[in-house]
Design a protein around this motif. Structure first.
Motif, PDB file in Angstrom:
ATOM      1  N   UNK A   9      -4.172   0.553  -7.593  1.00  0.00           N
ATOM      2  CA  UNK A   9      -3.031   1.577  -7.611  1.00  0.00           C
ATOM      3  C   UNK A   9      -2.722   1.617  -6.141  1.00  0.00           C
ATOM      4  N   UNK A  10      -1.626   2.274  -6.095  1.00  0.00           N
ATOM      5  CA  UNK A  10      -0.918   2.664  -4.706  1.00  0.00           C
ATOM      6  C   UNK A  10      -1.344   3.351  -3.695  1.00  0.00           C
ATOM      7  N   UNK A  11      -2.663   4.075  -4.146  1.00  0.00           N
ATOM      8  CA  UNK A  11      -3.457   4.495  -2.924  1.00  0.00           C
ATOM      9  C   UNK A  11      -4.341   3.454  -1.881  1.00  0.00           C
ATOM     10  N   UNK A  12      -4.348   2.355  -2.612  1.00  0.00           N
ATOM     11  CA  UNK A  12      -5.150   1.456  -2.096  1.00  0.00           C
ATOM     12  C   UNK A  12      -4.238   0.209  -1.470  1.00  0.00           C
ATOM     13  N   UNK A  13      -3.110  -0.089  -2.330  1.00  0.00           N
ATOM     14  CA  UNK A  13      -2.141  -1.238  -2.141  1.00  0.00           C
ATOM     15  C   UNK A  13      -0.798  -0.382  -1.800  1.00  0.00           C
ATOM     16  N   UNK A  14      -0.139  -0.933  -0.763  1.00  0.00           N
ATOM     17  CA  UNK A  14       1.321  -0.509  -0.523  1.00  0.00           C
ATOM     18  C   UNK A  14       2.092  -1.613   0.264  1.00  0.00           C
ATOM     19  N   UNK A  15       3.327  -1.689  -0.007  1.00  0.00           N
ATOM     20  CA  UNK A  15       4.058  -2.793   0.684  1.00  0.00           C
ATOM     21  C   UNK A  15       4.635  -1.996   1.908  1.00  0.00           C
ATOM     22  N   UNK A  16       4.688  -0.750   2.151  1.00  0.00           N
ATOM     23  CA  UNK A  16       5.057  -0.175   3.415  1.00  0.00           C
ATOM     24  C   UNK A  16       3.905  -0.043   4.371  1.00  0.00           C
ATOM     25  N   UNK A  17       2.644  -0.394   4.051  1.00  0.00           N
ATOM     26  CA  UNK A  17       1.526  -0.217   4.816  1.00  0.00           C
ATOM     27  C   UNK A  17       0.995   1.283   4.857  1.00  0.00           C
ATOM     28  N   UNK A  18       1.517   2.195   3.946  1.00  0.00           N
ATOM     29  CA  UNK A  18       1.045   3.510   3.729  1.00  0.00           C
ATOM     30  C   UNK A  18      -0.461   3.790   3.155  1.00  0.00           C
ATOM     31  N   UNK A  19      -0.976   2.519   2.524  1.00  0.00           N
ATOM     32  CA  UNK A  19      -2.331   2.480   1.913  1.00  0.00           C
ATOM     33  C   UNK A  19      -3.076   1.573   2.846  1.00  0.00           C
ATOM     34  N   UNK A  20      -4.139   1.486   2.204  1.00  0.00           N
ATOM     35  CA  UNK A  20      -5.286   0.504   2.987  1.00  0.00           C
ATOM     36  C   UNK A  20      -5.015  -0.873   3.043  1.00  0.00           C
ATOM     37  N   UNK A  21      -4.531  -1.609   2.150  1.00  0.00           N
ATOM     38  CA  UNK A  21      -3.938  -2.950   2.441  1.00  0.00           C
ATOM     39  C   UNK A  21      -2.590  -3.142   1.875  1.00  0.00           C
ATOM     40  N   UNK A  22      -1.944  -4.068   2.616  1.00  0.00           N
ATOM     41  CA  UNK A  22      -0.447  -4.308   2.274  1.00  0.00           C
ATOM     42  C   UNK A  22      -0.123  -5.192   1.170  1.00  0.00           C
ATOM     43  N   UNK A  23       0.424  -4.714   0.235  1.00  0.00           N
ATOM     44  CA  UNK A  23       0.475  -5.637  -1.402  1.00  0.00           C
ATOM     45  C   UNK A  23       1.059  -4.827  -2.137  1.00  0.00           C
ATOM     46  N   UNK A  24       1.425  -5.635  -3.182  1.00  0.00           N
ATOM     47  CA  UNK A  24       2.244  -4.704  -4.422  1.00  0.00           C
ATOM     48  C   UNK A  24       0.953  -4.149  -5.342  1.00  0.00           C
ATOM     49  N   UNK A  25       0.888  -2.993  -5.647  1.00  0.00           N
ATOM     50  CA  UNK A  25       0.039  -2.346  -6.617  1.00  0.00           C
ATOM     51  C   UNK A  25       0.130  -2.893  -7.827  1.00  0.00           C
ATOM     52  N   UNK A  26      -0.963  -3.201  -8.533  1.00  0.00           N
ATOM     53  CA  UNK A  26      -0.940  -3.763  -9.848  1.00  0.00           C
ATOM     54  C   UNK A  26      -0.717  -2.713 -10.920  1.00  0.00           C
ATOM     55  N   UNK A  27      -1.287  -1.374 -10.390  1.00  0.00           N
ATOM     56  CA  UNK A  27      -1.137  -0.539 -11.495  1.00  0.00           C
ATOM     57  C   UNK A  27      -0.295   0.731 -10.649  1.00  0.00           C
ATOM     58  N   UNK A  28       0.947   0.952 -11.040  1.00  0.00           N
ATOM     59  CA  UNK A  28       1.508   1.929 -10.377  1.00  0.00           C
ATOM     60  C   UNK A  28       1.486   3.456 -10.785  1.00  0.00           C
ATOM     61  N   UNK A  29       0.305   3.952 -10.736  1.00  0.00           N
ATOM     62  CA  UNK A  29       0.052   5.288 -11.013  1.00  0.00           C
ATOM     63  C   UNK A  29      -1.167   5.847  -9.888  1.00  0.00           C
ATOM     64  N   UNK A  30      -0.569   7.140  -9.138  1.00  0.00           N
ATOM     65  CA  UNK A  30      -1.711   7.240  -8.163  1.00  0.00           C
ATOM     66  C   UNK A  30      -2.788   7.566  -8.629  1.00  0.00           C
ATOM     67  N   UNK A  31      -2.712   8.375  -9.838  1.00  0.00           N
ATOM     68  CA  UNK A  31      -4.046   8.736 -10.543  1.00  0.00           C
ATOM     69  C   UNK A  31      -3.981   8.234 -12.007  1.00  0.00           C
ATOM     70  N   UNK A  32      -4.912   7.287 -12.328  1.00  0.00           N
ATOM     71  CA  UNK A  32      -4.531   6.625 -13.668  1.00  0.00           C
ATOM     72  C   UNK A  32      -5.075   7.394 -14.871  1.00  0.00           C
TER      73      UNK A  32
END
Lengths: 113, 516
Positions: B443-466
């Motif tokens: 999700x977006x808490x781990x993956x972010x294209x803008x560098x706001x998360x731990x890794x840079x990349x497109x999140x596969x699941x676009x839900x902050x809390x699934x």
């Protein structure tokens, strides 16, 4: 209920759960209790989950009172609902306790085991 | 640090240590350690549950979220308050009627299998550690901000204190630390809200108009943080249902003598949380208006210092010191409750019941409980030391998500569904737990294209809390596996056990006695 419950807690081995489970009064009580509690739960959860759905629609994004938008009023209603339903349960629960106690009393009167 | 700050902090530390000293004299059995001997009154347990519930994420996090995002932050307040009703109507009484010390005790009342207990204990430990890291990192940041001391020293201070409370005073000390903290927090927030409201001439409409005029009407509607219904519905589901699956909240129902007192506890908690979260509007809008977006962001990008900064604006150093001391007490109380819950899973469930078949003397049980407390504290402190740079606010959301997806389905099915079996219980817990962790990792808490998360990349699941996916998955797994494995179960024995559970849950007969 509590006194009988305490009494039974000291004599757990003597309780015939199968017999209580087969009693009409017990089943009527459980059915009535579950219907009541789950109906209320379904209602308040529905009312609650409508907030994040309606919050993105124009209905709740409009100003309702001065500059206070609908989402805030709806949220306030959820707060009020919570407190009111907590009080409602305080009124219902002693009656349910009394019915549970009556079931146990009937079981005891019948000679328990 | 000035003398006023030092005075407030030392006062709180001193008070809690006195409580621990008194509690230590009354903590001799496993029942004392895990459940305060089952002797808490309704109002005491109600305040203690509120103390457990109103964590730093609730106090600092929600105020900050409202200050930065307006209504989006208030979503949390609504969720936390309504969650009390699920506890009150569905969970509190049957939980007290069936359990003894832990969630696993309640489940094994129906499925007396080590594997069920093991999975339940694992779920508890995962939730406790996620929650604990979030609290410890928050505590470290707060103390660092106030005293300028190194992060690792701050974490160690909190770690040593929480371990001290639990180790010596068990649930009695932990409960009283939570009661004191809940009282202080309620007093502090009421005072701040009053002062903010005063500045708006005690006129709610005036406050909203000022916010709309000076900061923008967009803060009065959602959209600053949550841009879609699905994301916010998912988060709201996690909040309202997750509370009923949080092991440290559930454990509190065993600290009272019966279901009636458990019910009274939740009534108290409902009032306390309803009042507290109503006041978060004043704290959030007060910080937005009087402190300002830029200053809040400059101190902490997530807005966690909005409430202390508002306190400084309202009452200078004295109020800042008091609010920071309250925030410190909040963190101490919550982490103590978490240590105790984690310890119960390790010592009581895994060591005592699984490895030793429940054949421990009273003295051995208490020793195991204390060893477990140290273990969970050490693990959490080490993880927190490495998590300093992590954006941890989502960890709390995840704890709620796991509670709702792994624990709630098994609790509901155990109490209310005749055909539920141990295979279904394990399937529900494993599915709920694993799906939360896996979907969260995508999700977006781990993956972010803008560098706001731990890794840079497109999140596969676009839900902050699934939660919108994982909660149905947990319920579905429990249902389908129970149905599919029904033929492998001794139906007669299973039915007899369910009848016992049903009678106990609904009448309170043979309630597990933890009281003296």
């Amino acid at each position: 209920m509590s006194s009988l419950g305490e009494k039974h807690s000291k004599n757990q081995h003597t309780i015939d759960y199968d017999k209580i489970d087969r009693m009409d009064s017990f089943n009527t009580f459980v059915k009535k209790k579950n219907t009541l509690l789950f109906t209320i739960t379904a209602c308040f959860l529905t009312f609650y989950i409508l907030l994040p759905i309606l919050a993105f629609t124009s209905v709740l994004q409009q100003k309702w009172i001065g500059d206070i938008t609908g989402v805030w009023v709806y949220s306030a209603a959820l707060f009020i609902m919570t407190v009111v339903l907590a009080m409602v349960y305080s009124k219902i629960a002693p009656k349910l306790d009394a019915q549970a106690a009556a079931v146990l009393a009937e079981y005891e009167k019948d000679g328990g085991k | 640090m000035n003398l006023v700050s030092a005075g407030f902090f030392l006062g709180i530390v001193g008070l809690t240590l006195i409580v621990t000293y008194i509690a230590a004299k009354r903590t001799s059995s496993a029942s004392d350690f895990y459940t305060a001997g089952g002797g808490l009154k309704g109002w005491q347990n109600g305040f203690a549950i509120a103390g457990d519930y109103l964590s730093a994420a609730a106090f600092l996090g929600v105020s900050g979220a409202i200050a930065l995002t307006g209504f989006d932050g208030f979503f949390f307040s609504v969720g936390y308050v309504v969650a009390n009703l699920v506890l009150l109507y569905v969970i509190a009484e049957p939980m007290r009627n069936l359990g003894r010390y832990t969630l696993a005790d309640m489940l094994t009342a129906r499925f007396n299998e080590k594997r069920v207990r093991g999975v339940a204990a694992t779920s508890t430990i995962v939730i406790v550690i996620l929650y604990m890291i979030a609290q410890l990192v928050g505590a470290g940041a707060l103390i660092k901000l106030l005293f300028g001391i190194e992060y690792w020293i701050a974490v160690l201070i909190v770690g040593v204190m929480m371990t001290t409370y639990v180790l010596f005073g068990g649930m009695t000390a932990t409960s009283w630390v939570q009661i004191i903290k809940a009282g202080l927090l309620l007093f502090g927030t009421t005072m701040m809200a009053f002062l903010v409201f005063q500045k708006f001439d005690f006129n709610l409409a005036n406050m909203f108009t000022t916010i709309a005029t000076d900061h923008g009407e967009e803060y009065l509607i959602p959209g600053q943080k949550y841009t879609s219904s699905i994301d916010s519905v998912s988060m709201m589901m996690a909040l309202v249902l997750g509370t009923s699956g949080l092991p440290h909240i559930l454990m509190r129902f065993f600290t009272v003598k019966d279901a009636k007192t458990a019910r009274a506890s939740i009534n108290w908690t409902t009032w306390i949380t309803a009042i507290f979260f109503s006041l978060t509007i004043f704290l959030g809008f007060g910080a937005m208006h009087f402190v300002g977006f830029d200053k809040i962001i400059a101190e902490n990008a997530a807005g966690n210092t909005a409430a202390p900064l508002l306190a400084e604006f309202l009452g200078g150093d004295v109020m800042l010191s008091f609010i920071c001391a309250v925030a410190f007490a909040t963190i101490l109380a919550v982490v103590s409750g978490l240590v105790l819950t984690g310890a119960s899973a390790i010592s009581h469930d895994i060591y005592g019941e699984i490895l030793k078949d429940g054949k421990l003397t009273e003295k051995q049980q208490v020793l195991a409980a204390r060893t477990g407390s140290i273990s969970i504290a050490v693990i959490s402190i080490i993880l927190a030391l490495f998590a300093q740079s992590l954006n941890v606010s989502f960890l709390v959301s995840f704890a709620f998500c796991i509670g709702a997806s792994a624990n709630l389905p098994v609790i509901i099915y155990t109490i209310y569904w005749k055909k539920f079996n141990s295979n279904g219980a394990i399937a529900a817990m494993v599915t709920g737990l694993v799906s939360c962790l896996v979907l969260g990792a995508m999700g977006p808490n781990i993956w972010s294209t803008t560098g706001k998360a731990i890794f840079i990349g497109e999140p596969l699941v676009n839900l902050a809390v699934p939660a919108i996916i994982t909660i149905p998955l947990g319920f579905f797994a429990g249902w389908i596996v129970s149905i599919m494995t029904a033929s492998k179960i001794d139906q007669q024995a299973a039915e007899a056990t369910y009848k016992e559970i049903r009678v106990k849950a609904h009448t309170g007969v043979s309630v597990q006695d933890v009281s003296h």
